[in-house]
Motif scaffolding. Structure first.
Motif, mmCIF file in Angstrom:
data_model
loop_
_atom_site.group_PDB
_atom_site.id
_atom_site.type_symbol
_atom_site.label_atom_id
_atom_site.label_comp_id
_atom_site.label_asym_id
_atom_site.label_seq_id
_atom_site.Cartn_x
_atom_site.Cartn_y
_atom_site.Cartn_z
ATOM 1 N N PHE A 1 19.062 7.790 11.672
ATOM 2 C CA PHE A 1 17.363 7.458 11.297
ATOM 3 C C PHE A 1 17.424 8.016 10.019
ATOM 4 N N PRO A 2 17.898 7.689 8.963
ATOM 5 C CA PRO A 2 17.878 8.019 7.605
ATOM 6 C C PRO A 2 16.460 8.020 7.225
ATOM 7 N N GLU A 3 15.997 6.509 7.361
ATOM 8 C CA GLU A 3 14.822 6.531 7.086
ATOM 9 C C GLU A 3 13.588 7.616 7.576
ATOM 10 N N GLY A 4 13.582 7.836 8.687
ATOM 11 C CA GLY A 4 12.762 8.449 9.515
ATOM 12 C C GLY A 4 12.939 9.929 8.819
ATOM 13 N N TYR A 5 14.153 10.424 8.649
ATOM 14 C CA TYR A 5 14.502 11.637 7.847
ATOM 15 C C TYR A 5 13.652 11.923 6.678
ATOM 16 N N ARG A 6 13.924 10.665 5.904
ATOM 17 C CA ARG A 6 13.515 10.894 4.568
ATOM 18 C C ARG A 6 11.758 10.883 4.548
ATOM 19 N N LEU A 7 11.157 10.305 5.411
ATOM 20 C CA LEU A 7 9.801 10.194 5.575
ATOM 21 C C LEU A 7 9.583 11.733 6.038
ATOM 22 N N VAL A 8 9.782 12.255 6.890
ATOM 23 C CA VAL A 8 9.592 13.495 7.373
ATOM 24 C C VAL A 8 9.756 14.516 6.261
ATOM 25 N N VAL A 9 10.924 14.361 5.277
ATOM 26 C CA VAL A 9 10.831 15.294 4.368
ATOM 27 C C VAL A 9 9.734 14.936 3.151
ATOM 28 N N GLU A 10 9.495 13.757 3.028
ATOM 29 C CA GLU A 10 8.449 13.530 2.027
ATOM 30 C C GLU A 10 7.266 13.841 2.578
ATOM 31 N N ALA A 11 6.764 13.758 3.764
ATOM 32 C CA ALA A 11 5.587 14.434 4.258
ATOM 33 C C ALA A 11 5.574 15.629 4.228
ATOM 34 N N ALA A 12 6.530 16.422 4.381
ATOM 35 C CA ALA A 12 6.508 18.072 4.356
ATOM 36 C C ALA A 12 6.050 18.442 2.836
ATOM 37 N N GLY A 13 6.954 17.542 1.971
ATOM 38 C CA GLY A 13 6.732 17.994 0.417
ATOM 39 C C GLY A 13 5.235 17.647 0.225
ATOM 40 N N ARG A 14 4.887 16.599 0.435
ATOM 41 C CA ARG A 14 3.467 16.254 0.351
ATOM 42 C C ARG A 14 2.298 17.167 0.853
ATOM 43 N N PHE A 15 2.461 17.661 1.870
ATOM 44 C CA PHE A 15 1.483 18.711 2.247
ATOM 45 C C PHE A 15 1.993 20.066 1.965
ATOM 46 N N ALA B 1 9.150 -7.672 15.878
ATOM 47 C CA ALA B 1 8.040 -8.134 14.910
ATOM 48 C C ALA B 1 7.355 -6.915 14.432
ATOM 49 N N ALA B 2 7.309 -5.911 15.158
ATOM 50 C CA ALA B 2 6.475 -4.588 14.604
ATOM 51 C C ALA B 2 7.061 -3.829 13.478
ATOM 52 N N ARG B 3 8.196 -4.390 13.166
ATOM 53 C CA ARG B 3 8.834 -3.574 12.134
ATOM 54 C C ARG B 3 7.817 -3.455 11.014
ATOM 55 N N ASP B 4 7.403 -2.041 10.740
ATOM 56 C CA ASP B 4 6.704 -1.791 9.786
ATOM 57 C C ASP B 4 6.791 -0.389 9.036
ATOM 58 N N PRO B 5 7.578 -0.280 8.196
ATOM 59 C CA PRO B 5 7.782 1.165 7.742
ATOM 60 C C PRO B 5 6.630 1.948 7.163
ATOM 61 N N ASP B 6 5.584 1.050 6.748
ATOM 62 C CA ASP B 6 4.397 1.905 6.366
ATOM 63 C C ASP B 6 3.675 2.526 7.603
ATOM 64 N N GLY C 1 3.697 11.032 9.133
ATOM 65 C CA GLY C 1 2.617 12.065 8.401
ATOM 66 C C GLY C 1 1.555 12.523 9.200
ATOM 67 N N HIS C 2 1.187 11.827 10.333
ATOM 68 C CA HIS C 2 0.172 12.294 11.367
ATOM 69 C C HIS C 2 0.897 13.442 12.112
ATOM 70 N N GLU C 3 2.081 13.339 12.481
ATOM 71 C CA GLU C 3 2.724 14.433 13.403
ATOM 72 C C GLU C 3 3.183 15.706 12.511
ATOM 73 N N VAL C 4 3.867 15.361 11.276
ATOM 74 C CA VAL C 4 4.043 16.433 10.298
ATOM 75 C C VAL C 4 2.698 16.933 9.909
ATOM 76 N N GLY C 5 1.656 16.282 10.064
ATOM 77 C CA GLY C 5 0.104 17.211 9.800
ATOM 78 C C GLY C 5 -0.336 17.855 10.774
ATOM 79 N N HIS C 6 0.080 17.840 12.101
ATOM 80 C CA HIS C 6 -0.174 18.690 13.053
ATOM 81 C C HIS C 6 0.169 19.962 12.870
ATOM 82 N N ALA D 1 -1.884 2.789 7.699
ATOM 83 C CA ALA D 1 -3.018 3.252 8.908
ATOM 84 C C ALA D 1 -3.250 1.977 9.656
ATOM 85 N N PRO D 2 -3.663 0.732 8.950
ATOM 86 C CA PRO D 2 -3.810 -0.291 9.949
ATOM 87 C C PRO D 2 -2.736 -0.684 10.938
#
Ligand SMILES: [Zn+2]
Length: 362
Positions: free
Chosen positions: A133-147, A189-194, A201-206, A253-254
């Motif tokens: 799940f490299p995409e998810g891994y990258r998103l977690v790292v990015e979110a942690a960096g952003r916060f 059909a729900a494939r939506d990386p955003d 971001g919500h979960e890392v935000g918690h 968000a949407p």
């Protein structure tokens, strides 16, 4: 002429004497000065208005804590502490009850539950990594960096069995997020990386907001027994986490809300704005009751809060209904209906770097 006027607009040489090429009227350009006047400093453009910070509702666009979160937390922690002391008193006087025992043992029970939950992920879940799940891994790292987090939390994927969910927790000093596998389904059909970036971001935000700390959760041990107060605190935490998700990937968000509303396949049938609009329209006693007893913000209100970034999400009272067209822009071209969508949006141009959500693409 070539050396002096090479930066002037072509039309500057074409007009009559005294003609201002910028304003198209007679008179000198106020930015340049009267003819023959030599400015001491070169012309500088007007300063850019300060960033309005609406993206995450906080200064500099960073995610803000919901304004009610800390006051509610203080009330809940004080209530829990008083109840704990009361239970100790009851115990000293020989009164033993299952609820008394439950509260007395709360520190131990919470520690045990968190340790077991963490080990469950360590033993059963797929750990996100650069290869899994490299995409998810990258998103977690990015979110942690952003916060601005010092440590990147661990991230796991568990089988969702059709459910859409994710959560964050911790044990000791370790922090982790768990994402249900349905959120990763590639073929659907729900494939939506955003949307996934918003949810992560919500979960890392918690975690970034301190919601999963042991001491905090111990202080909130009585939340399940405090219907209105405890639920309001949890709702304010969810709004805080949504501010983090929005800060991490506001265009997601949407999509995230549509997946929550319609599931991973039928989300495409949902009109985010149409559903958010109903937050101001649905009214009545039981609407109030259902929201007041909800642990998460009710979906229409949550959508409204993600759309209107000028204020925090509503905890008890529904958002304001649509206002009549403001006189200063009765037929503003950005709004085909002649007035802004509900939610008291600031007019375009006063909205910082996040001019609202993008138009629906699905
Ligand atoms: Zn949450």
């Amino acid at each position: 002429m070539q050396s002096d006027d090479q930066w002037a607009p072509p039309s500057a040489q074409a007009g009559p004497p005294g003609w201002n090429p910028v304003t198209g009227m007679a008179g000198w350009d106020p930015r340049v000065g009267p003819p023959g006047w030599a400015p001491q400093t070169p012309y500088a453009p007007p300063s850019v208005p300060p960033h309005s910070g609406t993206r995450g509702l906080g200064p500099d666009g960073l995610p803000a804590r919901h304004s009610w979160e800390i006051p509610l937390l203080v009330v809940v922690v004080v209530t829990t502490a008083l109840a704990y002391l009361f239970c100790i008193g009851l115990l000293l006087f020989g009164y033993v009850d299952q609820y008394v025992i439950l509260l007395i043992l709360a520190p131990l029970l919470l520690w045990f539950g968190r340790g077991a939950n963490y080990s469950m992920q360590r033993l059963n879940a797929v750990k996100m990594s650069p290869t899994q799940f490299p995409e998810g891994y990258r998103l977690v790292v990015e979110a942690a960096g952003r916060f601005g987090m010092a440590t990147v939390p661990d991230a796991y994927v568990v089988t969702g069995n059709g459910q859409i969910n994710a959560f964050a927790s911790g044990h000791g000093f370790r922090r982790y997020v768990v994402v249900y596998s349905d959120l990763f389904e590639v073929g659907g059909a729900a494939r939506d990386p955003d949307a996934l970036a918003f949810i992560i971001g919500h979960e890392v935000g918690h975690i970034a907001a301190g919601h999963v700390s042991y001491w905090r959760q111990l202080g909130m041990f009585l939340v399940p027994f405090l219907p209105l107060l405890g639920d309001a605190l949890i709702r304010s935490q969810e709004y805080t986490a949504d501010n983090h998700g929005y800060c991490n990937r506001h265009v997601g968000a949407p999509g995230a809300m549509k997946v929550l509303a319609g599931g991973k396949y039928l989300n495409t049938l949902i009109d985010f704005d149409e559903m958010a609009d109903r937050a101001a329209v649905e009214r009545g006693f039981f609407v109030w009751v259902v929201n007041a007893l909800s642990s998460h913000p009710v979906l229409t209100w949550r959508m409204w809060a993600l759309r209107d970034r000028s204020r925090h999400g509503r905890l008890f009272l529904r958002p304001n209904p649509p206002q009549p067209p403001p006189p200063q822009y009765p037929a503003y071209p950005a709004y085909p209906g002649g007035y802004p969508p509900p939610g008291n949006y600031p007019p375009p141009g006063q909205y910082g770097e996040a001019p609202g959500l993008p138009p629906n693409q699905r």
